[in-house]
Design an enzyme around this catalytic site. Structure first.
Site, mmCIF file in Angstrom:
data_model
loop_
_atom_site.group_PDB
_atom_site.id
_atom_site.type_symbol
_atom_site.label_atom_id
_atom_site.label_comp_id
_atom_site.label_asym_id
_atom_site.label_seq_id
_atom_site.Cartn_x
_atom_site.Cartn_y
_atom_site.Cartn_z
ATOM 1 N NE ARG A 261 8.981 -7.276 -5.090
ATOM 2 C CZ ARG A 261 8.503 -5.813 -5.656
ATOM 3 N NH1 ARG A 261 8.642 -4.921 -4.964
ATOM 4 N NH2 ARG A 261 8.320 -5.923 -6.909
ATOM 5 C CG HIS A 265 4.555 -4.421 -3.359
ATOM 6 N ND1 HIS A 265 5.507 -4.286 -2.293
ATOM 7 C CD2 HIS A 265 3.301 -3.964 -2.879
ATOM 8 C CE1 HIS A 265 4.785 -3.401 -1.503
ATOM 9 N NE2 HIS A 265 3.515 -3.414 -1.752
ATOM 10 C CE1 TYR A 274 8.606 -3.539 -10.092
ATOM 11 C CE2 TYR A 274 6.155 -3.523 -10.657
ATOM 12 C CZ TYR A 274 7.154 -4.093 -9.612
ATOM 13 O OH TYR A 274 7.009 -4.922 -8.521
#
Length: 370
Positions: A261, A265, A274
């Site tokens: 990805r 998100h 992160y």
């Protein structure tokens, strides 16, 4: 090479196209894409470029306040287009909220993909027309829906197949595991297509899967394949193999498409908090569009004409998407209760009356100002 695993932990990542665009051989997968012509490859390339443009435009619309939220698919184009284009018209798709490229393959209009995210509709399209259920927001729930539909198709004597799309994070949900139990027990014609994009929101896949996710399926009695999800040829071959098995009475198959990805998100997420920048850079080298473009170039097919035509289609689609999104009318307030039940329901009638009275309280009475 053993490409279908009936036990143990699959650790081989199956490929037909390297990141450098070199065509690789695999005796088990090659027959499933043997008929692919240069025109077919160009069409897949065009699909991926167009859906990436749709994704970029939708992201821009959200940033400009035209959408409430958007779940980007950047980097996962090969996994979705390769599998979506392998499906037959009578197959049925059950997806999560990120399979917008699969919706494109099923003929969903660009504007319809955005209706829910703009907040003007409770669903974006007619599932029976496109043979694709509206996306499931509840993580993993669609795997149960797909398994139930597949069992029904088998009882009806049809050879249609259900395909359930979900991410790596969903494999920790009870719904997915229950679906695998039922599919294996009843040999349901369903393909479980897991896009392992390495991040379940901010949680890395290694935290919940110490080994390849495809290794879980054989424990349920379901054969599995672990493929390079950025390799559109391997994705298409594996999906066709699994579909054929389901159609011919072989039951379910689990496919783990290892991809990445590249974006957040959703547009409400900040992956820089992160995700290591070096990891993003490494996966950018494995870009699915760049990979297929290199193959086309090596075959002399990536011509200026093809690139110009592809860009023109992408731009036109993005313009249609933007105009359609901004032009969506606000729904009438009472329609929020229109499709709660399939048949008349006194409880809904009461709520509708109460809501109508509430809305009427805001209307001017026609009296003079005091």
């Amino acid at each position: 090479m053993n490409t279908v695993h009936t036990g143990g932990t699959p650790d081989v990542l199956l490929q037909l196209l390297s990141p450098a665009g070199v065509r690789l051989a695999d005796a088990d997968l090659d027959p499933w894409v043997a008929e692919m012509t240069g025109n077919d490859l160009a069409a897949l390339y065009r699909d991926m470029v167009v859906v990436r443009r749709i994704d970029a435009e939708a992201t821009a619309l959200q940033r400009q306040g035209e959408l409430g939220l958007w779940p980007p698919l950047l980097g996962q184009e090969a996994a979705q287009i390769g599998s979506g284009r392998a499906l037959r018209a009578d197959d049925f798709v059950f997806s999560s909220y990120r399979e917008n490229a699969v919706a494109w393959c099923r003929g969903v209009a660009p504007t319809d993909i955005l209706r829910v995210w703009r907040g003007t509709a409770q669903s974006g399209w007619d599932p029976l027309v496109h043979r694709m259920a509206t996306p499931s927001i509840i993580i993993g729930a669609q795997t149960l829906h797909a398994t139930g539909w597949a069992m029904g198709a088998r009882f009806d004597g049809a050879d249609s197949v259900a395909v359930a799309y979900f991410g790596d994070g969903a494999t920790s949900e009870g719904d997915v595991n229950e679906a695998l139990v039922f599919a294996a027990s009843f040999q349901a014609p369903v393909v479980f297509f897991c896009q392992n994009n390495h991040w379940a929101i901010s949680e890395p896949v290694g935290l919940q899967a110490r080994a390849g996710i495809a290794g879980r399926a054989p424990g349920f009695g379901i054969p599995s394949l672990r493929i390079d999800g950025n390799d559109i040829l391997a994705v298409m071959a594996a999906t066709r193999l699994a579909l054929n098995r389901a159609r011919t009475g072989g039951g379910p198959t689990f496919i783990e498409a290892v991809t990445y990805r590249m974006g957040p998100h959703t547009t409400a997420d900040d992956p820089t908090r992160y995700r290591p920048a070096a990891e993003l850079e490494e996966w950018a080298k494995k870009d699915p569009i760049l990979r297929l473009g290199r193959l086309l170039d090596s075959l002399g097919l990536l011509t200026p004409e093809l690139e110009a035509e592809t860009q023109a289609v992408a731009d036109a689609t993005a313009a249609e998407l933007r105009a359609g999104c901004i032009g969506l009318p606000d729904p009438e307030p009472l329609t929020v209760l229109a499709n709660v039940y399939a048949t008349p329901h006194t409880g809904i009638d009461r709520q509708r009356a109460e809501y109508a009275a509430y809305l009427a309280s805001f209307e001017p009475t026609g009296g003079k100002d005091s």
